[in-house]
Every structure is written in C-alpha cells, then in structure tokens.
Design a protein around this motif. Sequence first.
Motif, PDB file in Angstrom:
ATOM      1  N   LYS A   1       0.775  -1.061   0.068  1.00 10.23           N
ATOM      2  CA  LYS A   1       0.061   0.027  -0.092  1.00 10.23           C
ATOM      3  C   LYS A   1       0.824   1.405  -0.008  1.00 10.23           C
ATOM      4  N   SER A   2       2.095   1.033  -0.342  1.00  9.34           N
ATOM      5  CA  SER A   2       2.962   2.381  -0.330  1.00  9.34           C
ATOM      6  C   SER A   2       3.115   2.977  -1.442  1.00  9.34           C
ATOM      7  N   LEU A   3       2.768   2.365  -2.672  1.00 11.44           N
ATOM      8  CA  LEU A   3       2.897   2.876  -4.046  1.00 11.44           C
ATOM      9  C   LEU A   3       1.902   3.900  -4.537  1.00 11.44           C
ATOM     10  N   CYS A   4       2.587   4.955  -4.930  1.00 12.65           N
ATOM     11  CA  CYS A   4       1.390   6.210  -5.132  1.00 12.65           C
ATOM     12  C   CYS A   4       2.128   6.602  -6.624  1.00 12.65           C
ATOM     13  N   LYS A  12       8.039   6.096 -17.918  1.00  6.40           N
ATOM     14  CA  LYS A  12       8.436   4.799 -17.827  1.00  6.40           C
ATOM     15  C   LYS A  12       7.994   4.195 -16.444  1.00  6.40           C
ATOM     16  N   THR A  13       8.334   4.929 -15.322  1.00  9.07           N
ATOM     17  CA  THR A  13       7.999   4.320 -14.053  1.00  9.07           C
ATOM     18  C   THR A  13       7.150   5.577 -13.170  1.00  9.07           C
ATOM     19  N   PRO A  14       5.732   5.694 -13.436  1.00  9.08           N
ATOM     20  CA  PRO A  14       4.708   6.762 -13.067  1.00  9.08           C
ATOM     21  C   PRO A  14       4.329   6.736 -11.660  1.00  9.08           C
ATOM     22  N   TYR A  15       5.243   6.015 -11.048  1.00  8.67           N
ATOM     23  CA  TYR A  15       4.823   5.753  -9.511  1.00  8.67           C
ATOM     24  C   TYR A  15       5.957   5.734  -8.468  1.00  8.67           C
ATOM     25  N   PHE A  16       5.797   5.631  -7.371  1.00 13.56           N
ATOM     26  CA  PHE A  16       7.001   5.647  -6.261  1.00 13.56           C
ATOM     27  C   PHE A  16       6.510   5.075  -5.086  1.00 13.56           C
ATOM     28  N   ALA A  17       7.470   4.856  -4.102  1.00 19.25           N
ATOM     29  CA  ALA A  17       6.916   4.228  -2.848  1.00 19.25           C
ATOM     30  C   ALA A  17       7.083   5.207  -1.701  1.00 19.25           C
ATOM     31  N   ALA A  18       6.212   5.463  -1.312  1.00 25.59           N
ATOM     32  CA  ALA A  18       5.932   6.581  -0.125  1.00 25.59           C
ATOM     33  C   ALA A  18       6.645   5.996   1.183  1.00 25.59           C
ATOM     34  N   GLY A  19       7.378   6.803   1.833  1.00 28.13           N
ATOM     35  CA  GLY A  19       8.047   6.427   3.019  1.00 28.13           C
ATOM     36  C   GLY A  19       9.427   6.032   3.085  1.00 28.13           C
ATOM     37  N   PHE A  73      13.794  12.569  -4.243  1.00 28.08           N
ATOM     38  CA  PHE A  73      14.716  11.043  -4.401  1.00 28.08           C
ATOM     39  C   PHE A  73      13.532  10.247  -4.016  1.00 28.08           C
ATOM     40  N   GLU A  74      12.916  10.464  -3.044  1.00 29.79           N
ATOM     41  CA  GLU A  74      11.805   9.423  -2.722  1.00 29.79           C
ATOM     42  C   GLU A  74      10.948   9.124  -3.972  1.00 29.79           C
ATOM     43  N   ARG A  75      10.635  10.234  -4.703  1.00 25.22           N
ATOM     44  CA  ARG A  75       9.834  10.037  -5.888  1.00 25.22           C
ATOM     45  C   ARG A  75      10.571   9.492  -6.970  1.00 25.22           C
ATOM     46  N   LEU A  76      11.841   9.393  -6.947  1.00 19.71           N
ATOM     47  CA  LEU A  76      12.605   8.810  -8.150  1.00 19.71           C
ATOM     48  C   LEU A  76      13.208   7.565  -7.814  1.00 19.71           C
ATOM     49  N   PHE A  77      13.349   6.902  -6.601  1.00 20.56           N
ATOM     50  CA  PHE A  77      14.105   5.916  -6.696  1.00 20.56           C
ATOM     51  C   PHE A  77      13.321   4.669  -7.468  1.00 20.56           C
ATOM     52  N   PRO A  78      12.034   4.399  -7.382  1.00 20.45           N
ATOM     53  CA  PRO A  78      11.774   3.630  -8.659  1.00 20.45           C
ATOM     54  C   PRO A  78      12.027   3.748  -9.827  1.00 20.45           C
ATOM     55  N   ALA A  79      11.842   5.064 -10.339  1.00 23.01           N
ATOM     56  CA  ALA A  79      12.031   5.419 -11.828  1.00 23.01           C
ATOM     57  C   ALA A  79      13.818   5.287 -11.821  1.00 23.01           C
ATOM     58  N   LEU A 115      -1.771   1.157  -7.233  1.00 22.88           N
ATOM     59  CA  LEU A 115      -1.333   2.417  -6.597  1.00 22.88           C
ATOM     60  C   LEU A 115      -2.545   3.057  -5.896  1.00 22.88           C
ATOM     61  N   ASP A 116      -2.160   3.998  -5.127  1.00 20.67           N
ATOM     62  CA  ASP A 116      -2.972   5.015  -4.345  1.00 20.67           C
ATOM     63  C   ASP A 116      -4.161   3.946  -3.563  1.00 20.67           C
ATOM     64  N   THR A 117      -3.708   2.798  -3.060  1.00 27.36           N
ATOM     65  CA  THR A 117      -4.568   2.059  -1.981  1.00 27.36           C
ATOM     66  C   THR A 117      -4.477   2.127  -0.712  1.00 27.36           C
ATOM     67  N   ASP A 118      -3.643   3.120  -0.400  1.00 23.35           N
ATOM     68  CA  ASP A 118      -3.681   3.554   1.132  1.00 23.35           C
ATOM     69  C   ASP A 118      -4.344   4.529   1.626  1.00 23.35           C
ATOM     70  N   SER A 119      -5.562   4.382   2.076  1.00 25.81           N
ATOM     71  CA  SER A 119      -6.287   5.593   2.464  1.00 25.81           C
ATOM     72  C   SER A 119      -6.307   5.934   3.957  1.00 25.81           C
ATOM     73  N   VAL A 120      -5.260   5.390   4.486  1.00 25.41           N
ATOM     74  CA  VAL A 120      -5.040   5.489   6.104  1.00 25.41           C
ATOM     75  C   VAL A 120      -4.002   6.371   6.416  1.00 25.41           C
TER      76      VAL A 120
END
Length: 305
Positions: free
Chosen positions: A135-138, A168-175, A212-218, A253-258
Amino acid sequence: MTSVTVFVHIHYPDTWAPIRDRLQACMAIPYRIVLTTTSDPDQFDPPKSEYLLAMSTYPTENRGRDVLPFLEMLRRAEPFDVGLKLHGKKSLHRLDGVSWRDALLQSLLPSADKVAAIVSRIASDPSMGIVAPDKSLCSLDRHIGRNMGAMRKIASRLGVDLETLLAKTPYFAAGTMFWFRSDAFQALGQLDYAGAFPAEKGQTDGTAAHAFERLFPAIAGQAGAATVTASMIPALPDGLTSDALKANALDVLDTDSVHLRRPSRLGAFVMRYLWFVTPFYAAMPVSVRRLVKRVSSDAFHSDGR
C-alpha cells in the motif's frame, strides 16, 4: 551465497529498538548492518542474532534526512547483492507518523520465511529492482508535491530526461523504505549528491530528499528493473519482464487511504506541470495557503478520498 546489507538511518535514538528487534526476529539469513546517525553512534546495540555478520555505525550531520546518508553509504559500503533501506521515521508533522513507520516495517519484515523469499526473488530476478511496503505505491500524477524543480536537478545530474523517466515509471514508494537489488542503483553510487541537499529546517516537502523519494523506482526502472510490493512476491511467476512486473504494480497504486491522503486534481496538476510557481505558494502566509487548499479541494476533489 547472496550478500545482504541493511542500511538504517537513525535520527531519533528511541526508534532504533523497534527496528533492531524486528531485524532480530525476521532476518534468518546472513546480513550486515550499516547504520548512520545524527546521535552518538556508540549507543546502538546490535541485534542478538547468529545471522548478523557485522554492524558498522557512522555519525552524520543532520542534513538530507535519511536519503543523503543512504546515498553516501551506497558509495562506501562493501559490495552486496540485495539491500534493505530503513529509517527511524517519526514524521512529527503528522499524527500518524509512528503507526505509518510500524506499518512499513511490518510489511518489509513480516517473518523470517517471507523475508527469505523476498531476498531470494530479488537476487534471482534482474527484472525486479525494488520491493516496497504494501500500500505504499503512489501515482506521481497525484503525489508529485512541490518537488518537480528538485527532481529536474537530480535527473540532470544523472544525465537522463525527467519526463522520459517518469513516463516509464509513473509511481513511487512513499516512506522511503524498501528492499532493492544493488545493481538497480548502480548509477546512484557513482556521484556525490551532498551539494543538492539544503540545511535542515523541518521542511515537509520540496527538498532533494522528497525528490529522491519519488525518483528511486524511476531510477531502478531506468536500469531495467521494476518496483513491486512485498505481498505480491508469492503470486508473481518467475520470468516476468520488467514491463509485466510494472503492470502488476500499476494495479495497486494509491490504495492506502489511512496514511496517504490523495490530493485534489487541481493541486496535483499544478505541482506536476506548473511546478515553477510553488516557491511563490510556499512564501505565502499560512492562512492564505490554507484558504487556497480549501478552495481547490472543494472545487476539484474528484473521488472523495
């Protein structure tokens, strides 16, 4: 044998104990710990485990949060195959910072057998670059924040086009906690990023650490390796391409509503495509920023999350 290194950054000394205890309970494979801290490095006792090969501690200045120390240790650490990035997250600007940290840790270190399965899969699958908490992927479209300017500077340092990277990678791992394959971050270990990180002033967005948090997966994607979540590992057949792995990730993506509030469409659009106005927004009085947020949320919040 797969060599595993756990990178831990501790700013708040009391956050080490829960991380240490979780490593002690869930790491039943040989591993090393590289611990960076803004505190006295001698106060951190290692996990009591026959699997711990060594623990090295390094003092660091309070700059770049957990990200700059991690980047610096990537350049200095002994060669390894699989890494785990953790930090003593508190997020004091949030009421749920501690519960969010605990959820991330539990997902990445669920049990000894599941950890062994994660490590084995990353080590054997060059298409898998990062295993993130559940649930961290945004989606970057909705969670870009005030970070486009800093992201552009980092992409330029890496010699890549940011728009191509994000397409190419339009998402990232929050946290900013995750398992990773070392060669997925090979490009990061070749440059010194210290000058990109501003002095610590309690910033909650818009810094190189948030970028960088938003770029690591990319960055992993640029190396041909996808980002998935921990609970997906058992169901993913061997031999999937990076694109196939990414397709699975796009479904969650975007499944953590908490812990991760989804921003308005207007706010996300401005942050992504009109990023150059964000310094002016940041300079507004707090009361004005709150009014802007309220108006944009009421007018453009599309899905009620």
